[in-house]
Design a protein around this motif. Structure first.
Motif, PDB file in Angstrom:
ATOM      1  N   LEU A  48       0.805  -0.609  -0.071  1.00 33.75           N
ATOM      2  CA  LEU A  48      -0.256  -0.208  -0.027  1.00 33.75           C
ATOM      3  C   LEU A  48       0.818   1.138   0.297  1.00 33.75           C
ATOM      4  O   LEU A  48       0.566   1.947  -0.829  1.00 33.75           O
ATOM      5  CB  LEU A  48      -1.336   0.014   1.043  1.00 33.75           C
ATOM      6  N   TYR A  52       0.811   4.145  -3.041  1.00 28.92           N
ATOM      7  CA  TYR A  52       1.039   5.038  -2.542  1.00 28.92           C
ATOM      8  C   TYR A  52       1.178   6.741  -3.095  1.00 28.92           C
ATOM      9  O   TYR A  52       1.224   7.386  -3.320  1.00 28.92           O
ATOM     10  CB  TYR A  52      -0.797   5.245  -1.979  1.00 28.92           C
ATOM     11  N   LYS A 140      -5.969  11.306  -0.778  1.00 34.88           N
ATOM     12  CA  LYS A 140      -6.331   9.819  -0.071  1.00 34.88           C
ATOM     13  C   LYS A 140      -4.711  10.037   0.277  1.00 34.88           C
ATOM     14  O   LYS A 140      -4.527   9.276   1.535  1.00 34.88           O
ATOM     15  CB  LYS A 140      -6.412   9.256  -0.873  1.00 34.88           C
ATOM     16  N   SER A 141      -3.769   9.945  -0.808  1.00 39.12           N
ATOM     17  CA  SER A 141      -2.472   9.431  -0.655  1.00 39.12           C
ATOM     18  C   SER A 141      -1.645  10.169   0.521  1.00 39.12           C
ATOM     19  O   SER A 141      -0.556   9.195   1.011  1.00 39.12           O
ATOM     20  CB  SER A 141      -1.893   9.948  -2.356  1.00 39.12           C
ATOM     21  N   ASP A 143      -2.868   9.704   3.725  1.00 39.51           N
ATOM     22  CA  ASP A 143      -2.939   8.568   4.298  1.00 39.51           C
ATOM     23  C   ASP A 143      -1.830   7.763   4.564  1.00 39.51           C
ATOM     24  O   ASP A 143      -1.859   6.736   5.118  1.00 39.51           O
ATOM     25  CB  ASP A 143      -3.984   7.988   4.506  1.00 39.51           C
ATOM     26  N   PHE A 144      -1.472   7.680   4.046  1.00 36.50           N
ATOM     27  CA  PHE A 144      -0.164   6.532   3.231  1.00 36.50           C
ATOM     28  C   PHE A 144       1.577   7.409   3.331  1.00 36.50           C
ATOM     29  O   PHE A 144       2.471   6.060   3.362  1.00 36.50           O
ATOM     30  CB  PHE A 144      -0.257   6.174   2.051  1.00 36.50           C
ATOM     31  N   LYS A 157     -10.089  -3.686   4.474  1.00 34.91           N
ATOM     32  CA  LYS A 157     -10.718  -2.728   3.640  1.00 34.91           C
ATOM     33  C   LYS A 157      -8.738  -2.210   3.066  1.00 34.91           C
ATOM     34  O   LYS A 157      -8.971  -1.895   1.988  1.00 34.91           O
ATOM     35  CB  LYS A 157     -10.383  -2.143   5.178  1.00 34.91           C
ATOM     36  N   LYS A 158      -7.999  -2.786   3.831  1.00 32.11           N
ATOM     37  CA  LYS A 158      -6.628  -2.606   2.901  1.00 32.11           C
ATOM     38  C   LYS A 158      -6.346  -3.271   1.631  1.00 32.11           C
ATOM     39  O   LYS A 158      -6.150  -1.977   0.864  1.00 32.11           O
ATOM     40  CB  LYS A 158      -5.145  -3.176   4.237  1.00 32.11           C
ATOM     41  N   GLU A 160      -9.139  -2.863  -0.204  1.00 33.23           N
ATOM     42  CA  GLU A 160     -10.216  -1.964  -0.851  1.00 33.23           C
ATOM     43  C   GLU A 160      -8.879  -0.490  -1.414  1.00 33.23           C
ATOM     44  O   GLU A 160      -8.996  -0.114  -2.464  1.00 33.23           O
ATOM     45  CB  GLU A 160     -11.381  -1.735  -0.436  1.00 33.23           C
ATOM     46  N   SER A 161      -8.282  -0.918  -0.754  1.00 31.56           N
ATOM     47  CA  SER A 161      -7.302   0.831  -0.596  1.00 31.56           C
ATOM     48  C   SER A 161      -6.350   0.026  -1.952  1.00 31.56           C
ATOM     49  O   SER A 161      -6.109   1.376  -2.812  1.00 31.56           O
ATOM     50  CB  SER A 161      -6.670   1.269   0.555  1.00 31.56           C
ATOM     51  N   VAL A 164      -8.527   0.684  -5.289  1.00 28.06           N
ATOM     52  CA  VAL A 164      -8.491   2.062  -5.152  1.00 28.06           C
ATOM     53  C   VAL A 164      -7.342   3.006  -6.544  1.00 28.06           C
ATOM     54  O   VAL A 164      -6.932   3.355  -6.795  1.00 28.06           O
ATOM     55  CB  VAL A 164      -8.517   2.840  -3.755  1.00 28.06           C
TER      56      VAL A 164
END
Length: 220
Positions: A48, A52, A140-141, A143-144, A157-158, A160-161, A164
């Protein structure tokens, strides 16, 4: 517009596209492993982070390329455009001087010997990344970029991210594979991210950026 200035920023635009291509390949490798149920790094969290971070830099590089295209016109640009890395801020200032500042995906490239070759199916052009989707993903990026205080995010959830981020890459590819970008009323850059050698049919690594002159506005 001076030819030397146009050529200078043509080369700058090419460098940005080449780096986008390189960073896109990282997300592509993550997507490939994910499609098989695997992970490139062996851990979902680091996959992730990689996806991102590369996506965020792709967003910034696209916007830097937009600035370069406008610098090629020899226009006086706001000083913030030369320093900002925030897509929304760059968008705001570019709109003041060029309402067509964002790349425009094209579905075909002309070949005088073989006729036009389809690069992206016409039915998929509407799926290309737009400026609002770019600014949204960039946000959104964030957040990572930092370690999480909580480790209680469900695996689903991970996943799903990660999906995206992969979808973002697909939109970038549809936007940039073959695109034009407005320099001024009479000039555009025409770009091929994955050109092919006409003699061998082999895909070339180097991005190609050409100059189109006197393209009618309604065709943009």
């Amino acid at each position: 517009m001076k030819g030397s200035v146009l050529n200078k920023y043509q080369k700058a635009y090419e460098r940005y596209m080449q780096e986008i291509k390189m960073r896109s390949e990282v997300i592509s490798k993550i997507a490939f492993e994910n499609s098989k149920g695997g992970l490139l790094t062996g851990h979902i969290d680091t996959d992730l982070d990689m996806a991102y971070l590369q996506g965020r830099k792709i967003c910034e590089l696209i916007m830097y390329a937009c600035v370069a295209a406008n610098q090629a016109s020899s226009k006086q640009l706001n000083s913030k455009l030369k320093k900002s890395y925030k897509p929304a801020e760059i968008k705001k200032h570019l709109l003041d001087i060029n309402s067509h500042f964002f790349p425009k995906a094209r579905d075909r490239i002309g070949d005088p010997d073989k006729g036009p070759t389809e690069v992206i199916p016409s039915s998929e052009l509407h799926l290309a990344l737009d400026i609002d989707e770019l600014t949204s993903f960039w946000g959104k990026s964030g957040d990572f970029l930092h370690a999480k205080r909580s480790a209680n995010v469900p695996q689903e959830k991970k996943r799903e991210s990660l999906a995206v981020a992969v979808d973002f890459l697909m939109k970038v590819i549809k936007l940039l594979s073959h695109h034009w970008i407005v320099v001024d009323e009479t000039t555009q850059f025409a770009v091929l991210m994955q050109p092919v050698d006409r003699e061998t049919g082999r895909a070339l690594d180097k991005v190609q950026v050409g100059i189109l002159k006197q393209v009618a506005e309604q065709s943009i």
